[in-house]
Design an enzyme around this catalytic site. Structure first.
Site, short mmCIF file in Angstrom:
data_model
loop_
_atom_site.label_atom_id
_atom_site.label_comp_id
_atom_site.label_asym_id
_atom_site.label_seq_id
_atom_site.Cartn_x
_atom_site.Cartn_y
_atom_site.Cartn_z
N ILE A 164 8.29 7.02 16.71
CA ILE A 164 7.95 7.74 15.47
C ILE A 164 6.73 8.63 15.65
CG2 ILE A 164 7.43 7.50 13.00
CD1 ILE A 164 10.14 6.32 13.66
N ASP A 186 4.69 0.65 12.03
CA ASP A 186 3.46 0.03 11.53
C ASP A 186 3.29 -1.42 11.99
OD1 ASP A 186 2.74 2.37 10.33
OD2 ASP A 186 3.21 1.74 8.29
N ARG A 203 0.62 14.55 13.34
CA ARG A 203 1.02 14.35 11.94
C ARG A 203 0.95 15.63 11.10
NH1 ARG A 203 -1.10 8.63 9.69
NH2 ARG A 203 0.93 8.47 8.74
N PRO A 204 1.81 16.59 11.38
CA PRO A 204 1.79 17.84 10.62
C PRO A 204 2.40 17.66 9.22
CG PRO A 204 3.58 17.86 12.20
CD PRO A 204 2.85 16.57 12.41
N VAL A 205 2.31 18.73 8.40
CA VAL A 205 2.92 18.69 7.06
C VAL A 205 3.97 19.80 6.91
CG1 VAL A 205 1.05 17.54 5.84
CG2 VAL A 205 0.98 20.02 6.11
N ARG A 227 -4.51 10.59 4.42
CA ARG A 227 -3.40 11.53 4.53
C ARG A 227 -2.51 11.57 3.28
NH1 ARG A 227 0.00 14.18 8.08
NH2 ARG A 227 2.16 13.84 7.51
N LYS A 229 0.84 -1.21 0.00
CA LYS A 229 0.00 0.00 0.00
C LYS A 229 0.87 1.26 0.00
CE LYS A 229 -1.75 1.78 3.94
NZ LYS A 229 -1.52 3.23 4.03
N ASN A 230 1.90 1.27 0.85
CA ASN A 230 2.69 2.49 1.02
C ASN A 230 3.61 2.80 -0.16
OD1 ASN A 230 1.41 2.94 3.40
ND2 ASN A 230 3.18 2.59 4.72
N CYS A 262 -5.27 8.39 9.54
CA CYS A 262 -5.32 7.74 10.84
C CYS A 262 -5.06 8.74 11.96
CB CYS A 262 -4.24 6.66 10.93
SG CYS A 262 -4.71 5.12 10.18
N ARG A 292 -8.74 -0.48 4.63
CA ARG A 292 -7.84 0.53 4.05
C ARG A 292 -6.50 -0.09 3.69
NH1 ARG A 292 -6.50 4.98 7.69
NH2 ARG A 292 -5.15 5.28 5.91
C1 UD1 Z 1 4.41 6.87 6.35
C2 UD1 Z 1 3.54 5.65 6.15
C3 UD1 Z 1 3.04 5.15 7.51
C4 UD1 Z 1 4.22 4.94 8.47
C5 UD1 Z 1 5.12 6.17 8.53
C6 UD1 Z 1 6.38 5.95 9.33
C7 UD1 Z 1 2.57 5.91 3.96
C8 UD1 Z 1 1.35 6.14 3.15
N1 UD1 Z 1 2.44 5.97 5.29
O1 UD1 Z 1 3.58 7.87 6.94
O2 UD1 Z 1 2.34 3.93 7.30
O3 UD1 Z 1 3.72 4.68 9.75
O4 UD1 Z 1 5.52 6.56 7.20
O5 UD1 Z 1 7.11 4.89 8.82
O6 UD1 Z 1 3.63 5.67 3.44
N2 UD1 Z 1 6.33 14.76 10.58
C9 UD1 Z 1 6.44 16.09 10.91
N3 UD1 Z 1 6.25 17.03 9.92
C10 UD1 Z 1 5.97 16.66 8.64
C11 UD1 Z 1 5.89 15.30 8.31
C12 UD1 Z 1 6.08 14.36 9.31
O7 UD1 Z 1 6.68 16.45 12.06
O8 UD1 Z 1 5.81 17.56 7.79
C13 UD1 Z 1 6.52 13.76 11.66
C14 UD1 Z 1 5.29 12.89 11.87
O9 UD1 Z 1 4.34 13.53 12.71
C15 UD1 Z 1 5.89 11.66 12.49
C16 UD1 Z 1 7.25 11.55 11.80
O10 UD1 Z 1 7.53 12.85 11.27
O11 UD1 Z 1 6.10 11.87 13.86
C17 UD1 Z 1 7.29 10.55 10.68
O12 UD1 Z 1 6.27 10.84 9.74
P1 UD1 Z 1 6.38 10.36 8.23
O13 UD1 Z 1 7.59 9.51 8.08
O14 UD1 Z 1 6.27 11.53 7.33
O15 UD1 Z 1 5.10 9.43 8.10
P2 UD1 Z 1 4.06 9.38 6.90
O16 UD1 Z 1 4.77 9.59 5.62
O17 UD1 Z 1 2.89 10.20 7.23
#
Ligand code: UD1
Length: 429
Positions: free
Chosen positions: A338, A316, A131-133, A102, A22-23, A126, A408
């Site tokens: 994480i 995960d 989970r900010p961007v 997301r 999926k990812n 989820c 999902r």
């Molecule tokens: C992806 C995976 C998810 C997995 C995660 C960590 C997909 C679709 N999802 O999620 O299944 O659990 O990687 O392996 O691939 N963060 C920030 N700012 C940002 C982005 C992230 O602070 O702009 C933080 C997040 O809150 C989290 C950490 O960084 O604490 C890791 O997040 P990230 O690796 O980006 O996870 P996802 O890509 O959302």
């Protein structure tokens, strides 16, 4: 709303086909926005998240057709998607679509790179921490985008196109790395990403981008270099097997006992998790067809594990490992590094009689001899499958409510498990 009923206590024996990841499938589909030619993706899992992303892409004018299995295909091979973004008719990704998943936020990168503008709703997905961007936005700004946030939307513009830059992530982020790599493929000049995520799905997407004419090197390491090109073309790519699905079923076998071949699985994608399972008492044997997992009579050993970015133990699989450790012969400790607040499964596992205490980011699990079936509630994707695993090993009946979370990310979960002897059925409505 569908529910899943499980009567626990049966060992798992047989073969489980592992689906495409999926990812990887999600960012690969999004990469289809980068070219007006057709991107063909093989081995795409049939999941609610994939269908949801099809709706998001459809809204931008992307034409997607699905082709089923062909004669002679392996049981684990998924659908083939033909993705054609010849005409992008809309560069806005609305709240109604993006709030459901997301990863759909990531369309911001190819839209900006190719169309020089994008308006994308802040994401949902989820409920595991905030989970900010911010890091995704930081990466796009480094590449020259002008970004404003207004009314719940991120509005990004790059009138003259994006420009290569150095992007140093202050923390490892999978989403940030995907977005930075995709955006940089069409930027002018060279982009260097440091402290990049090393997850296998990053490499899989980079391989596909390179087949489309991109020049990405170093993917799968913390330093990725991208030489921007003027345009990308069509390609054909096969999605790699799902390491989280693999690890989930491996943990299920360790929990129930039995002997299962995980067909199509690749051990190098989850070595740290397989090492933990071996430590816990399972026998894990890679072979030509995938991975065989066996656990016979002996009890489970407790483990101490911290989640970490790849190649560490994946977040995960944290909830699933916790279910397993609920029956180990002693106290285990699992630390989540994480995501904050990724412990919603703890209170649900407690319904089975599991003895888990939380102290900040660390859970201590005092193993008991046998869990007891219970009615439970799925809270997020990976947490919900930990409840299924607990139910498979528990004495008596378990009813998992809100199974849309499972749909999902797990393809034909009940079919795959019942084919190996589990008593598990979906109750519709
Ligand atoms: C992806 C995976 C998810 C997995 C995660 C960590 C997909 C679709 N999802 O999620 O299944 O659990 O990687 O392996 O691939 N963060 C920030 N700012 C940002 C982005 C992230 O602070 O702009 C933080 C997040 O809150 C989290 C950490 O960084 O604490 C890791 O997040 P990230 O690796 O980006 O996870 P996802 O890509 O959302």
């Amino acid at each position: 709303m569908d529910r899943i009923r499980i009567v626990g206590g049966s060992k798992l024996n047989g073969t489980i086909p592992i689906s495409g990841a999926k990812n990887a499938a999600l960012p690969l589909m999004i990469a289809g926005l980068l070219t007006e030619e057709t991107l063909i993706l093989d081995n795409v899992p049939r999941l609610a998240d994939v269908a949801q992303l099809q709706r998001v892409l459809g809204n931008h004018g992307v034409d997607i057709t699905s082709v089923g299995k062909r004669p002679g295909d392996h049981a684990y091979q998924g659908q083939t998607l033909h993705i054609s973004a010849a005409n992008i008719i809309d560069t806005t990704a609305p709240y109604e679509l993006v709030s459901k998943m997301r990863a759909s936020f990531w369309v911001i990168a190819p839209l900006l790179a190719r169309m020089h503008e994008a308006k994308v709703s802040l994401p949902g997905g989820c409920a595991i921490g905030t989970r900010p961007v911010d890091l995704l936005i930081m990466a796009l700004e480094k590449l020259g985008a002008e970004i404003a946030i207004d009314g719940g939307y991120v509005i990004a513009k790059a009138p003259g196109g994006l420009t290569g830059a150095t992007i140093d992530f202050p923390k490892v982020t999978v989403s940030g790395t995907h977005v930075a790599v995709m955006a940089a493929t069409l930027a002018k000049g060279t982009t260097v990403i440091t402290n990049a995520a090393c997850e296998p799905e990053i490499l899989d997407v980079a391989d596909c981008l390179n087949a489309m004419g991109a020049r990405v090197s170093g993917a799968g390491t913390p330093r990725i270099v991208i030489e921007g090109v003027a345009r990308l073309h069509g390609a054909r790519h096969t999605v790699l097997p799902d390491r989280i699905e693999t690890g989930t079923y491996a943990i299920a076998v360790a929990m129930t006992g039995g002997d299962v071949q995980l067909a199509g699985a690749r051990p190098e994608l989850l070595q740290s998790a397989l090492d933990v399972l071996t430590q816990a008492g399972a026998v894990v044997t890679p072979n030509n067809e995938g991975i065989r997992v066996v656990r016979s009579g002996a009890g489970l050993q407790p483990v101490t594990v911290s989640t970490a970015p790849f190649p560490g133990f994946p977040t995960d699989l944290q909830a699933q490992l916790m279910a397993l450790m609920a029956c180990a012969g002693g106290a285990s400790q699992i630390t989540e590094t994480i995501f904050e607040n990724r412990f919603m499964h703890v209170q649900e596992l407690a319904r089975f009689g599991a003895r888990i205490s939380l102290d900040g980011e660390t859970a201590t699990i005092d193993g008991i001899a046998r869990l007891r079936g219970a009615p439970v509630m799925a809270t997020d994707l990976r947490a919900s499958v930990s409840l299924v695993i607990a139910g498979l090993a528990a004495e008596g009946e378990t009813m998992v409510n809100r199974v849309y979370h499972l749909d999902r990310g797990f393809e034909r979960l009940e079919d795959k498990l019942s084919a190996c002897g589990a008593t598990i059925e979906r109750i519709s409505g």
